[in-house]
Scaffold this active site. Structure first.
Site, PDB file in Angstrom:
ATOM      1  N   HIS A 100      -2.112   8.174  10.444  1.00 37.56           N
ATOM      2  CA  HIS A 100      -2.016   6.871  11.102  1.00 37.56           C
ATOM      3  C   HIS A 100      -2.786   6.778  12.427  1.00 37.56           C
ATOM      4  CE1 HIS A 100       2.099   8.602  12.147  1.00 37.56           C
ATOM      5  NE2 HIS A 100       1.295   8.840  13.148  1.00 37.56           N
ATOM      6  N   CYS A 120      -6.555   7.992   8.380  1.00 39.85           N
ATOM      7  CA  CYS A 120      -6.907   7.284   7.150  1.00 39.85           C
ATOM      8  C   CYS A 120      -8.115   6.386   7.441  1.00 39.85           C
ATOM      9  CB  CYS A 120      -5.725   6.441   6.693  1.00 39.85           C
ATOM     10  SG  CYS A 120      -6.143   5.422   5.286  1.00 39.85           S
ATOM     11  N   GLU A 139       0.976   3.989  14.637  1.00 42.03           N
ATOM     12  CA  GLU A 139      -0.324   3.443  14.201  1.00 42.03           C
ATOM     13  C   GLU A 139      -0.781   2.340  15.160  1.00 42.03           C
ATOM     14  OE1 GLU A 139      -0.673   1.855  10.105  1.00 42.03           O
ATOM     15  OE2 GLU A 139      -2.053   0.381  10.966  1.00 42.03           O
ATOM     16  N   CYS A 190      -3.046  -2.720   4.196  1.00 38.23           N
ATOM     17  CA  CYS A 190      -3.408  -1.827   3.099  1.00 38.23           C
ATOM     18  C   CYS A 190      -2.490  -2.132   1.925  1.00 38.23           C
ATOM     19  CB  CYS A 190      -3.236  -0.387   3.552  1.00 38.23           C
ATOM     20  SG  CYS A 190      -3.189   0.763   2.197  1.00 38.23           S
ATOM     21  N   SER A 227      13.550   7.905   5.465  1.00 37.04           N
ATOM     22  CA  SER A 227      12.280   7.201   5.213  1.00 37.04           C
ATOM     23  C   SER A 227      12.554   5.725   4.927  1.00 37.04           C
ATOM     24  CB  SER A 227      11.571   7.873   4.026  1.00 37.04           C
ATOM     25  OG  SER A 227      10.783   6.952   3.330  1.00 37.04           O
TER      26      SER A 227
HETATM   27 FE1  F3S Z   1      -4.046   4.655   4.649  1.00 41.02          FE
HETATM   28 FE2  F3S Z   1      -2.840   2.707   3.441  1.00 41.02          FE
HETATM   29 FE3  F3S Z   1      -1.840   5.057   3.353  1.00 41.02          FE
HETATM   30  S1  F3S Z   1      -3.783   2.639   5.426  1.00 41.02           S
HETATM   31  S2  F3S Z   1      -2.432   6.018   5.233  1.00 41.02           S
HETATM   32  S3  F3S Z   1      -3.780   4.434   2.466  1.00 41.02           S
HETATM   33  S4  F3S Z   1      -0.686   3.199   3.544  1.00 41.02           S
END
Ligand code: F3S
Length: 292
Positions: free
Chosen positions: A76, A98, A128, A203, A231
């Site tokens: 993140h 990422c 993040e 995402c 979680s």
């Molecule tokens: Fe990246 Fe999406 Fe996972 S931004 S870390 S692929 S939740």
């Protein structure tokens, strides 16, 4: 024999998978290996890495004691200041941010340099978002809901003489933000006709995982959700599945499963939260297969 359907989107997303693999690859190369915070919120993975000599840097004091080796960042991402701090240790820095998050860093860096106000739609305390904030060269506003959006749009920027002055605003979102809420907030931010550059940087991984879990749970006789106790994305998955299938179980590993099959089950569904490794999902699959 019942059919077992495991969600394709169960478990790690692309970014987390990539970060965890990066650590294992660095372990193979040898030398002291550190991760800047736990690489993933999964105790078993972190413990396994620890056994392989990977140390989690938990504080600035610990960081100050590092003068070599390899430091790996999390998926993140981190702020520019943290990035500089890590590099100053002299250690080799491996960026496992990422790529989807990295793209947001670039957008914020470039647009703030062009003089745009920066707005992040997301949770202001999420790491993040803290990281994204740190790539702006101007102060950042984080907006979580429509009330805050309204407040922001009514403000005048420093130097403005009247509320009708044009404002240049660049908007990005936390990758896991809810798409509908994002649209609602954007609708408010664009109301006044300001120059708004709106980047939907959500995402799809989370949404896809939830949609698939819902579809499987709706036809399953038993639904199993695997995920860490603390979680929040796993708890959300459980909630979604439970609405579709009354027989939904929330477990951490196969050991928690205490099924009493009625004997007429046709479909058993399995999904897992974002920080559940593949081997734990496979163990549950094998355990269930033996029972049905
Ligand atoms: Fe990246 Fe999406 Fe996972 S931004 S870390 S692929 S939740």
């Amino acid at each position: 024999m019942a059919e077992i359907i495991t969600a394709k989107s169960a478990g790690f997303c692309f970014g987390v998978q990539r970060a965890v693999e990066t650590v294992y690859e660095e372990v193979k190369k040898g030398g002291p290996i550190y991760t800047y915070g736990p690489i993933i919120h999964n105790e078993e993975v972190v413990a396994d890495l620890e056994k392989k000599g990977v140390h989690v840097i938990a504080s600035d004091e610990e960081l100050a004691d590092i003068h070599g080796g390899t430091i790996i960042t999390r998926s993140h991402g981190i702020s520019r200041e943290e990035d500089e701090k890590l590099r100053a240790t002299g250690a080799k820095c491996v960026d496992a941010t990422c790529p989807f998050v990295k793209r947001i860093h670039r957008i914020v860096e470039e647009n703030s340099a062009e003089g745009y106000e920066i707005v992040i739609i997301g949770n202001p305390v999420h790491p993040e978002v803290r990281g994204i904030m740190g790539w702006s060269s101007v102060p950042v506003t984080v907006i979580e809901n429509t009330e805050q959006a309204r407040e922001f749009i009514e403000q005048k920027t420093p130097g403005q003489t009247s509320a009708s002055d044009q404002r240049n605003i660049c908007v990005v979102s936390q990758t896991t933000f809810n798409a509908n809420k994002f649209e609602e907030i954007i609708a408010i931010l664009t109301e006044k006709g300001y120059n708004v550059r709106c980047m939907n940087t959500i995402c799809n991984a989370t949404h896809e995982r939830q949609t698939e879990a819902k579809a499987i749970a709706s036809k399953a006789d038993i639904m199993i959700v695997i995920g860490g106790r603390s979680s929040s994305n796993s708890a959300k998955l459980y909630e979604i599945c439970k609405r579709e299938c009354a027989n939904t179980y929330f477990i951490q590993t196969w050991r928690d499963l205490n099924l009493s099959p009625a004997g007429n089950e046709q479909i058993i569904g399995i999904t897992a939260g974002a920080s559940t490794p593949k081997n734990i999902i496979e163990e549950v699959q094998n355990y269930v297969r033996a029972d049905f």
